[in-house]
Design an enzyme around this catalytic site. Structure first.
Site, PDB file in Angstrom:
ATOM      1  N   ASP A   9       2.106   2.817  14.032  1.00 54.84           N
ATOM      2  CA  ASP A   9       2.019   1.898  12.643  1.00 54.84           C
ATOM      3  C   ASP A   9       0.675   1.255  13.405  1.00 54.84           C
ATOM      4  O   ASP A   9       0.187   1.240  14.571  1.00 54.84           O
ATOM      5  CB  ASP A   9       2.418   0.755  14.769  1.00 54.84           C
ATOM      6  CG  ASP A   9       2.305  -1.154  14.322  1.00 54.84           C
ATOM      7  OD1 ASP A   9       1.847  -1.332  13.639  1.00 54.84           O
ATOM      8  OD2 ASP A   9       2.711  -1.512  15.181  1.00 54.84           O
ATOM      9  N   ILE A  10      -0.123   0.985  11.510  1.00 51.16           N
ATOM     10  CA  ILE A  10      -1.811   1.557  11.940  1.00 51.16           C
ATOM     11  C   ILE A  10      -2.272  -0.168  12.795  1.00 51.16           C
ATOM     12  O   ILE A  10      -3.426   0.480  13.731  1.00 51.16           O
ATOM     13  CB  ILE A  10      -1.202   1.444  10.523  1.00 51.16           C
ATOM     14  CG1 ILE A  10      -3.617   1.404  10.002  1.00 51.16           C
ATOM     15  CG2 ILE A  10      -1.324  -0.583   9.689  1.00 51.16           C
ATOM     16  CD1 ILE A  10      -3.779   1.432   8.732  1.00 51.16           C
ATOM     17  N   ASN A  63      -3.613  -7.585  -1.603  1.00 50.46           N
ATOM     18  CA  ASN A  63      -3.521  -7.901  -2.825  1.00 50.46           C
ATOM     19  C   ASN A  63      -5.208  -8.547  -3.489  1.00 50.46           C
ATOM     20  O   ASN A  63      -6.067  -8.887  -1.970  1.00 50.46           O
ATOM     21  CB  ASN A  63      -2.757  -8.606  -3.232  1.00 50.46           C
ATOM     22  CG  ASN A  63      -3.143 -10.280  -1.638  1.00 50.46           C
ATOM     23  OD1 ASN A  63      -3.988 -10.543  -1.987  1.00 50.46           O
ATOM     24  ND2 ASN A  63      -2.198 -10.007  -1.511  1.00 50.46           N
ATOM     25  N   ASP A 101       0.199  -4.966   5.083  1.00 49.04           N
ATOM     26  CA  ASP A 101      -1.425  -6.087   4.342  1.00 49.04           C
ATOM     27  C   ASP A 101      -0.880  -7.526   5.442  1.00 49.04           C
ATOM     28  O   ASP A 101      -1.235  -7.582   6.225  1.00 49.04           O
ATOM     29  CB  ASP A 101      -0.658  -6.461   2.759  1.00 49.04           C
ATOM     30  CG  ASP A 101      -2.054  -8.060   2.606  1.00 49.04           C
ATOM     31  OD1 ASP A 101      -2.644  -7.775   3.892  1.00 49.04           O
ATOM     32  OD2 ASP A 101      -1.593  -8.475   1.587  1.00 49.04           O
ATOM     33  N   GLY A 153       3.610   1.286  -2.206  1.00 51.52           N
ATOM     34  CA  GLY A 153       5.042   0.101  -1.642  1.00 51.52           C
ATOM     35  C   GLY A 153       4.941  -0.296  -2.789  1.00 51.52           C
ATOM     36  O   GLY A 153       5.371   0.396  -3.706  1.00 51.52           O
ATOM     37  N   VAL A 154       4.535  -1.992  -3.019  1.00 52.84           N
ATOM     38  CA  VAL A 154       5.194  -3.226  -3.880  1.00 52.84           C
ATOM     39  C   VAL A 154       4.997  -2.178  -5.170  1.00 52.84           C
ATOM     40  O   VAL A 154       4.957  -2.948  -6.018  1.00 52.84           O
ATOM     41  CB  VAL A 154       5.559  -3.814  -3.437  1.00 52.84           C
ATOM     42  CG1 VAL A 154       6.344  -4.206  -2.331  1.00 52.84           C
ATOM     43  CG2 VAL A 154       3.838  -4.626  -3.125  1.00 52.84           C
ATOM     44  N   TYR A 155       3.254  -1.544  -4.584  1.00 50.02           N
ATOM     45  CA  TYR A 155       2.664  -1.597  -5.678  1.00 50.02           C
ATOM     46  C   TYR A 155       3.044  -0.407  -6.873  1.00 50.02           C
ATOM     47  O   TYR A 155       2.502   0.181  -8.178  1.00 50.02           O
ATOM     48  CB  TYR A 155       0.889  -0.797  -5.561  1.00 50.02           C
ATOM     49  CG  TYR A 155       0.622  -2.555  -5.526  1.00 50.02           C
ATOM     50  CD1 TYR A 155       0.944  -3.473  -5.855  1.00 50.02           C
ATOM     51  CD2 TYR A 155      -0.416  -2.395  -5.381  1.00 50.02           C
ATOM     52  CE1 TYR A 155       0.006  -5.184  -5.285  1.00 50.02           C
ATOM     53  CE2 TYR A 155      -1.695  -4.167  -5.059  1.00 50.02           C
ATOM     54  CZ  TYR A 155      -0.694  -4.860  -4.802  1.00 50.02           C
ATOM     55  OH  TYR A 155      -1.451  -6.125  -5.079  1.00 50.02           O
TER      56      TYR A 155
END
Length: 182
Positions: free
Chosen positions: A18-19, A32, A42, A132-134
């Site tokens: 976990d960053i 974003n 994010d 991820g979503v990108y």
């Protein structure tokens, strides 16, 4: 799970975890372009830092610059995080490699290292930007990220870069690619 390699005067670590819990000088947020928080890493960074404080700092930056283009970086305090700073960068959205995505992804990592050096930040933790979503293909992203971090470490921009990955599969993929590059 963690593995570490030397790169010039610095070191590169690939770890699972976990960053938001790492005790480093700065963590990188895969943001974003409006620095508005969101899902994935994010959202986790915003929650751990304190949503109100981090969003207020991000809104102030956006008031000044309008939006953050892919590959560029800005810095905020870490607020409630163990890390003193958050480096926000926008990775490219994957469009099949036709829209300069490799260069933009490399810029996201290198510009994060350069911003760290400008602020005397020596240890930086990174997520897998754009994976991820990108939709960036993980193996391609890992090669670009790890090669770029190696160059930055060899140049002495920071003393340690940590790639923080979610899950054993991601850790194993990035570790295998790091073995090839380092």
């Amino acid at each position: 799970m963690q593995k570490t390699w030397s790169a010039g005067p610095g070191r590169l670590t690939v770890r699972e975890g976990d960053i938001t819990r790492l005790d480093v000088d700065a963590i990188v947020n895969a943001a974003n372009s409006r620095l508005a928080g969101g899902g994935g890493v994010d959202g986790a960074i915003h929650r751990a830092a304190g949503i109100d404080k981090l969003q207020a700092a991000c809104r102030e930056i956006i008031r000044e610059i309008g939006s953050l283009p892919p590959g560029e970086t800005v810095l905020t305090p870490g607020f409630n995080l163990p890390a003193s700073h958050v480096i926000h960068t926008v990775g490219p959205i994957w469009h099949g490699g036709k829209d300069n995505e490799p260069a933009l992804l490399s810029n996201a990592y290198m510009n994060s290292l350069r911003l760290a050096q400008q602020h005397d930040i020596r240890t930086v933790a990174f997520p897998a930007i754009s994976c991820g979503v990108y939709g960036y293909p993980v193996e391609d992203a890992a090669r670009i990220a790890l090669s770029t971090l190696k160059k930055g470490l060899e140049s002495g921009l920071v003393s340690e870069a940590v790639m923080v990955l979610h899950g054993e599969t991601a850790f194993n993929t990035w570790s295998r690619i790091a073995e090839d590059i380092l």
